[in-house]
Design a protein around this motif. Structure first.
Motif, mmCIF file in Angstrom:
data_model
loop_
_atom_site.group_PDB
_atom_site.id
_atom_site.type_symbol
_atom_site.label_atom_id
_atom_site.label_comp_id
_atom_site.label_asym_id
_atom_site.label_seq_id
_atom_site.Cartn_x
_atom_site.Cartn_y
_atom_site.Cartn_z
ATOM 1 N N SER A 37 0.831 -1.223 0.000
ATOM 2 C CA SER A 37 0.000 0.000 0.000
ATOM 3 C C SER A 37 0.857 1.263 0.000
ATOM 4 O O SER A 37 0.409 2.332 -0.420
ATOM 5 N N PHE A 38 2.088 1.148 0.452
ATOM 6 C CA PHE A 38 3.005 2.309 0.465
ATOM 7 C C PHE A 38 3.611 2.559 -0.915
ATOM 8 O O PHE A 38 4.353 3.526 -1.111
ATOM 9 N N GLY A 39 3.373 1.648 -1.865
ATOM 10 C CA GLY A 39 3.819 1.871 -3.232
ATOM 11 C C GLY A 39 4.787 0.863 -3.803
ATOM 12 O O GLY A 39 5.172 0.960 -4.981
ATOM 13 N N ALA A 40 5.205 -0.116 -3.021
ATOM 14 C CA ALA A 40 6.125 -1.130 -3.561
ATOM 15 C C ALA A 40 5.438 -1.901 -4.691
ATOM 16 O O ALA A 40 4.229 -2.114 -4.669
ATOM 17 N N ASP A 41 6.265 -2.334 -5.656
ATOM 18 C CA ASP A 41 5.721 -3.064 -6.807
ATOM 19 C C ASP A 41 5.706 -4.573 -6.574
ATOM 20 O O ASP A 41 5.166 -5.323 -7.405
ATOM 21 N N ASN A 230 7.618 6.012 4.718
ATOM 22 C CA ASN A 230 8.534 7.031 4.184
ATOM 23 C C ASN A 230 9.716 6.367 3.484
ATOM 24 O O ASN A 230 10.142 6.790 2.409
ATOM 25 N N THR A 231 10.233 5.299 4.061
ATOM 26 C CA THR A 231 11.406 4.628 3.486
ATOM 27 C C THR A 231 11.096 3.989 2.142
ATOM 28 O O THR A 231 11.867 4.114 1.189
ATOM 29 N N VAL A 232 9.964 3.314 2.038
ATOM 30 C CA VAL A 232 9.586 2.731 0.742
ATOM 31 C C VAL A 232 9.537 3.828 -0.317
ATOM 32 O O VAL A 232 10.056 3.675 -1.432
ATOM 33 N N GLN A 233 8.977 4.969 0.067
ATOM 34 C CA GLN A 233 8.841 6.041 -0.924
ATOM 35 C C GLN A 233 10.177 6.706 -1.239
ATOM 36 O O GLN A 233 10.420 7.116 -2.378
ATOM 37 N N LEU A 234 11.094 6.739 -0.280
ATOM 38 C CA LEU A 234 12.445 7.250 -0.563
ATOM 39 C C LEU A 234 13.146 6.348 -1.576
ATOM 40 O O LEU A 234 13.817 6.824 -2.501
ATOM 41 N N TYR A 235 12.998 5.039 -1.424
ATOM 42 C CA TYR A 235 13.625 4.113 -2.385
ATOM 43 C C TYR A 235 12.989 4.253 -3.771
ATOM 44 O O TYR A 235 13.676 4.215 -4.793
ATOM 45 N N LEU A 236 11.696 4.437 -3.807
ATOM 46 C CA LEU A 236 11.036 4.644 -5.112
ATOM 47 C C LEU A 236 11.562 5.913 -5.771
ATOM 48 O O LEU A 236 11.840 5.930 -6.975
ATOM 49 N N ARG A 237 11.771 6.946 -4.974
ATOM 50 C CA ARG A 237 12.286 8.205 -5.572
ATOM 51 C C ARG A 237 13.719 8.022 -6.065
ATOM 52 O O ARG A 237 14.113 8.582 -7.073
ATOM 53 N N ARG A 238 14.512 7.159 -5.395
ATOM 54 C CA ARG A 238 15.875 6.902 -5.904
ATOM 55 C C ARG A 238 15.808 6.223 -7.282
ATOM 56 O O ARG A 238 16.790 6.272 -8.039
ATOM 57 N N LEU A 239 14.680 5.576 -7.555
ATOM 58 C CA LEU A 239 14.497 4.936 -8.868
ATOM 59 C C LEU A 239 13.824 5.859 -9.864
ATOM 60 O O LEU A 239 13.459 5.450 -10.971
ATOM 61 N N GLY A 240 13.665 7.123 -9.449
ATOM 62 C CA GLY A 240 13.055 8.099 -10.336
ATOM 63 C C GLY A 240 11.542 7.989 -10.402
ATOM 64 O O GLY A 240 10.911 8.494 -11.330
ATOM 65 N N ARG A 241 10.986 7.330 -9.410
ATOM 66 C CA ARG A 241 9.535 7.125 -9.388
ATOM 67 C C ARG A 241 8.891 8.175 -8.504
ATOM 68 O O ARG A 241 9.467 8.591 -7.493
ATOM 69 N N GLN A 242 7.718 8.622 -8.905
ATOM 70 C CA GLN A 242 6.953 9.525 -8.057
ATOM 71 C C GLN A 242 6.214 8.661 -7.044
ATOM 72 O O GLN A 242 5.320 7.901 -7.414
ATOM 73 N N ALA A 243 6.598 8.714 -5.818
ATOM 74 C CA ALA A 243 5.978 7.852 -4.798
ATOM 75 C C ALA A 243 4.637 8.434 -4.365
ATOM 76 O O ALA A 243 4.466 9.656 -4.456
#
Ligand SMILES: CC(=O)[C@@H](O)[C@H](O)COP(=O)(O)O
Ligand SMILES: NCC(=O)COP(=O)(O)O
Length: 243
Positions: A37-41, A230-243
């Motif tokens: 739910s936090f955005g992980a694929d 917050n951490t899941v979304q920080l990792y997504l942003r490192r991948l250039g993803r809009q979390a």
């Protein structure tokens, strides 16, 4: 070519914490649902023979509730093969770890073990499971994975992570060659082991066609300070993803 790189969160270390007290806190299954739910694929687990963290029972329970990609990693011993052929996850990542390995510390020799891997890959693909083979960043091992019929390779990124702080250009060099070999052979490309908030963005910048990264130890450790969502979304942003 740039593509969206998926983040699969490895939840082994949540299970490590749960097992430490013998109860069900933290609840591994609920954590996986929340991480999705936090955005992980996707969710990755590595049920080792000694069940030091993820238990076989966790795998069955996760299969019932996950709505994103389910990646199960492991050495294809018969007990593991029985598990994954029954559960039928999105992907199985074949890892050559011996039972007593502290953690994964090498990829497959896909040349020496070609006959064995070919049979394992055939069984998994016949069950409709995508197969990824964990390899060192070595074009010969990537070519060997293609020869045995794998859909993808996962590049073992511990050597990259270890050298990155001293010399990131030297750290990435073998991965650029191995990634290009995978692309040229039509293999999908995953990466994992010791990726973190410091080294992930450069890997993605240098290999923009990465299909998936699986990250666990550093991400769960970061979450102790930064919070899991917050951490899941920080990792997504490192991948250039809009979390
Ligand atoms: C294949 C890989 O690099 C990860 O699955 C790693 O093996 C994590 O295993 P542990 O969480 O047991 O260290
Ligand atoms: N395949 C790598 C993985 O699932 C997690 O490795 P790590 O981030 O725990 O080192």
């Amino acid at each position: 070519m740039t593509k969206e790189t998926k983040l699969s969160v490895n939840i082994n270390k949540i299970a490590t914490l749960r097992n430490a007290r013998g109860g069900n806190v933290p609840n591994v299954i609920q954590a996986a649902i929340d991480i999705e739910s936090f955005g992980a694929d996707g969710i990755t687990v590595h049920p080792r023979p000694d069940e030091r963290h993820i238990r076989y029972a966790d795998v069955y329970a996760l299969k019932k509730v996950l709505t994103t990609e389910f990646n199960i990693e492991g050495n294809p011993i018969e007990r593991f093969m029985d598990l994954v052929l029954e559960v039928k996850p999105t992907q199985v990542t074949l890892v050559p770890d011996p039972p007593d390995a502290l953690t994964s510390n090498a990829g497959w020799d896909t040349v020496t073990h070609a006959a064995f891997l070919k049979k394992v890959v055939e069984r998994l693909k016949k069950a409709g499971i995508r197969v990824s083979i964990f390899v060192n960043p070595d074009e010969r091992m990537v070519e060997g994975a293609a020869r045995v019929g794998a859909d993808r390779v996962e590049l073992y990124t511990e050597p990259y992570a270890r050298l990155y702080p001293q010399d990131r250009e030297a750290a990435i060099a073998p991965y650029l060659k191995a990634a290009a070999a995978a692309r040229d052979l039509g293999l999908g490309l995953n990466a994992g082991h010791d990726l973190n908030l410091e080294n992930l963005a450069f890997l993605k910048e240098q290999i923009p066609f990465l299909d998936e990264v699986s990250i666990g130890h550093a991400l769960i450790s970061d979450a102790l300070y930064l919070g899991l969502e917050n951490t899941v979304q920080l990792y997504l942003r490192r991948l250039g993803r809009q979390a």
